[in-house]
Scaffold this motif. Sequence first.
Motif, PDB file in Angstrom:
ATOM      1  N   ASN A  11      48.200 103.236  27.463  1.00 34.75           N
ATOM      2  CA  ASN A  11      49.344 103.982  27.956  1.00 34.75           C
ATOM      3  C   ASN A  11      48.916 105.413  28.267  1.00 34.75           C
ATOM      4  O   ASN A  11      47.909 105.891  27.748  1.00 34.75           O
ATOM      5  CB  ASN A  11      50.466 103.983  26.914  1.00 34.75           C
ATOM      6  CG  ASN A  11      51.837 104.089  27.529  1.00 34.75           C
ATOM      7  OD1 ASN A  11      51.987 104.068  28.747  1.00 34.75           O
ATOM      8  ND2 ASN A  11      52.849 104.210  26.694  1.00 34.75           N
ATOM      9  N   ASP A  34      44.341  91.063  26.745  1.00 37.58           N
ATOM     10  CA  ASP A  34      43.950  90.066  25.758  1.00 37.58           C
ATOM     11  C   ASP A  34      42.439  89.908  25.827  1.00 37.58           C
ATOM     12  O   ASP A  34      41.887  89.639  26.900  1.00 37.58           O
ATOM     13  CB  ASP A  34      44.648  88.737  26.048  1.00 37.58           C
ATOM     14  CG  ASP A  34      44.233  87.636  25.080  1.00 37.58           C
ATOM     15  OD1 ASP A  34      44.336  86.463  25.469  1.00 37.58           O
ATOM     16  OD2 ASP A  34      43.811  87.940  23.958  1.00 37.58           O
ATOM     17  N   LEU A  54      46.341  97.780  23.780  1.00 38.53           N
ATOM     18  CA  LEU A  54      47.426  98.440  24.509  1.00 38.53           C
ATOM     19  C   LEU A  54      46.898  99.726  25.102  1.00 38.53           C
ATOM     20  O   LEU A  54      46.178 100.473  24.441  1.00 38.53           O
ATOM     21  CB  LEU A  54      48.599  98.786  23.579  1.00 38.53           C
ATOM     22  CG  LEU A  54      49.414  97.649  22.988  1.00 38.53           C
ATOM     23  CD1 LEU A  54      50.563  98.215  22.159  1.00 38.53           C
ATOM     24  CD2 LEU A  54      49.948  96.731  24.063  1.00 38.53           C
ATOM     25  N   MET A 111      53.719 103.824  22.346  1.00 41.05           N
ATOM     26  CA  MET A 111      53.246 102.503  22.751  1.00 41.05           C
ATOM     27  C   MET A 111      54.367 101.479  22.837  1.00 41.05           C
ATOM     28  O   MET A 111      54.102 100.286  22.989  1.00 41.05           O
ATOM     29  CB  MET A 111      52.171 102.019  21.776  1.00 41.05           C
ATOM     30  CG  MET A 111      50.930 102.877  21.791  1.00 41.05           C
ATOM     31  SD  MET A 111      50.215 102.952  23.447  1.00 41.05           S
ATOM     32  CE  MET A 111      48.512 102.839  23.073  1.00 41.05           C
ATOM     33  N   ASN A 151      44.110  92.209  21.003  1.00 42.84           N
ATOM     34  CA  ASN A 151      44.931  92.764  22.073  1.00 42.84           C
ATOM     35  C   ASN A 151      44.711  94.264  22.104  1.00 42.84           C
ATOM     36  O   ASN A 151      44.633  94.910  21.049  1.00 42.84           O
ATOM     37  CB  ASN A 151      46.426  92.486  21.837  1.00 42.84           C
ATOM     38  CG  ASN A 151      46.788  91.054  22.094  1.00 42.84           C
ATOM     39  OD1 ASN A 151      46.328  90.442  23.045  1.00 42.84           O
ATOM     40  ND2 ASN A 151      47.621  90.492  21.238  1.00 42.84           N
ATOM     41  N   TYR A 199      49.849  87.982  14.257  1.00 41.29           N
ATOM     42  CA  TYR A 199      49.268  89.224  14.777  1.00 41.29           C
ATOM     43  C   TYR A 199      49.235  90.298  13.700  1.00 41.29           C
ATOM     44  O   TYR A 199      50.176  90.434  12.921  1.00 41.29           O
ATOM     45  CB  TYR A 199      50.097  89.740  15.960  1.00 41.29           C
ATOM     46  CG  TYR A 199      50.105  88.775  17.123  1.00 41.29           C
ATOM     47  CD1 TYR A 199      49.173  88.890  18.141  1.00 41.29           C
ATOM     48  CD2 TYR A 199      51.021  87.732  17.180  1.00 41.29           C
ATOM     49  CE1 TYR A 199      49.165  87.996  19.198  1.00 41.29           C
ATOM     50  CE2 TYR A 199      51.014  86.831  18.233  1.00 41.29           C
ATOM     51  CZ  TYR A 199      50.085  86.965  19.230  1.00 41.29           C
ATOM     52  OH  TYR A 199      50.067  86.070  20.277  1.00 41.29           O
ATOM     53  N   TYR A 228      49.205  97.056  15.092  1.00 41.84           N
ATOM     54  CA  TYR A 228      48.303  97.800  15.968  1.00 41.84           C
ATOM     55  C   TYR A 228      47.722  98.977  15.203  1.00 41.84           C
ATOM     56  O   TYR A 228      48.338  99.500  14.269  1.00 41.84           O
ATOM     57  CB  TYR A 228      49.046  98.326  17.206  1.00 41.84           C
ATOM     58  CG  TYR A 228      49.131  97.319  18.318  1.00 41.84           C
ATOM     59  CD1 TYR A 228      48.057  97.120  19.183  1.00 41.84           C
ATOM     60  CD2 TYR A 228      50.272  96.545  18.497  1.00 41.84           C
ATOM     61  CE1 TYR A 228      48.115  96.187  20.199  1.00 41.84           C
ATOM     62  CE2 TYR A 228      50.342  95.605  19.522  1.00 41.84           C
ATOM     63  CZ  TYR A 228      49.258  95.434  20.360  1.00 41.84           C
ATOM     64  OH  TYR A 228      49.308  94.504  21.364  1.00 41.84           O
ATOM     65  N   PRO A 265      54.019  99.932  26.821  1.00 38.32           N
ATOM     66  CA  PRO A 265      52.676 100.244  27.328  1.00 38.32           C
ATOM     67  C   PRO A 265      52.538  99.945  28.818  1.00 38.32           C
ATOM     68  O   PRO A 265      53.242  99.095  29.359  1.00 38.32           O
ATOM     69  CB  PRO A 265      51.761  99.339  26.504  1.00 38.32           C
ATOM     70  CG  PRO A 265      52.631  98.193  26.113  1.00 38.32           C
ATOM     71  CD  PRO A 265      54.019  98.761  25.959  1.00 38.32           C
ATOM     72  N   GLN A 267      48.638  95.653  28.672  1.00 36.83           N
ATOM     73  CA  GLN A 267      48.170  94.961  27.477  1.00 36.83           C
ATOM     74  C   GLN A 267      47.059  94.025  27.924  1.00 36.83           C
ATOM     75  O   GLN A 267      47.238  93.235  28.855  1.00 36.83           O
ATOM     76  CB  GLN A 267      49.273  94.167  26.790  1.00 36.83           C
ATOM     77  CG  GLN A 267      48.765  93.423  25.575  1.00 36.83           C
ATOM     78  CD  GLN A 267      49.849  92.657  24.839  1.00 36.83           C
ATOM     79  OE1 GLN A 267      51.020  92.946  24.970  1.00 36.83           O
ATOM     80  NE2 GLN A 267      49.436  91.664  24.068  1.00 36.83           N
TER      81      GLN A 267
END
Length: 127
Positions: free
Chosen positions: A59, A72, A57, A64, A55, A104, A107, A67, A70
Amino acid sequence: MTSIKRLGEMAVESTIVAVEPLSTPPSTPVTVKLLPRNLGILIQWSKVEGAEGYNILLNSTADMSVPELQIDVPGSDTVEFFYDTGHTATTKFIAVQSYKGSRYSDYTVPQSATTTEAQAGSNFPNS
C-alpha cells in the motif's frame, strides 16, 4: 455413538459426534526485511514452520485495511519476493503473513521502503 437415558417418565436421546479439531494457524513471520532497489523492492522474511505459503500486502500508506495489492507467494521454502515498482521513485508499505490451508497468521506490522528513480540504462535490480 447414541445413548438413551431415562429421566423419570421422559426418555432423552443424545448423540456424540467426533469433531476434527481446528488446526492452529501458522505463526506470523518474525523477521521481514525490505531492501529498496533501482527498479523495485526485494522483500525477505523468516521461514515459518508448517506454512504452505505467504501473502504480501502492499500500500502507499500504513493503513492496510484497503491494500493496493495482495500477492500470494505459494511454497513453504519461498522466503523472498521482488516487487517491481518501475522506473520512478516510490514508497510502499508492506506486511507479510503466512498460511496453511485456510488458516492464516496475523500480518506483520507494516514497514516502508522507498525506491530510487532508475538510472538511464538500468534494467536490472541492483543489489
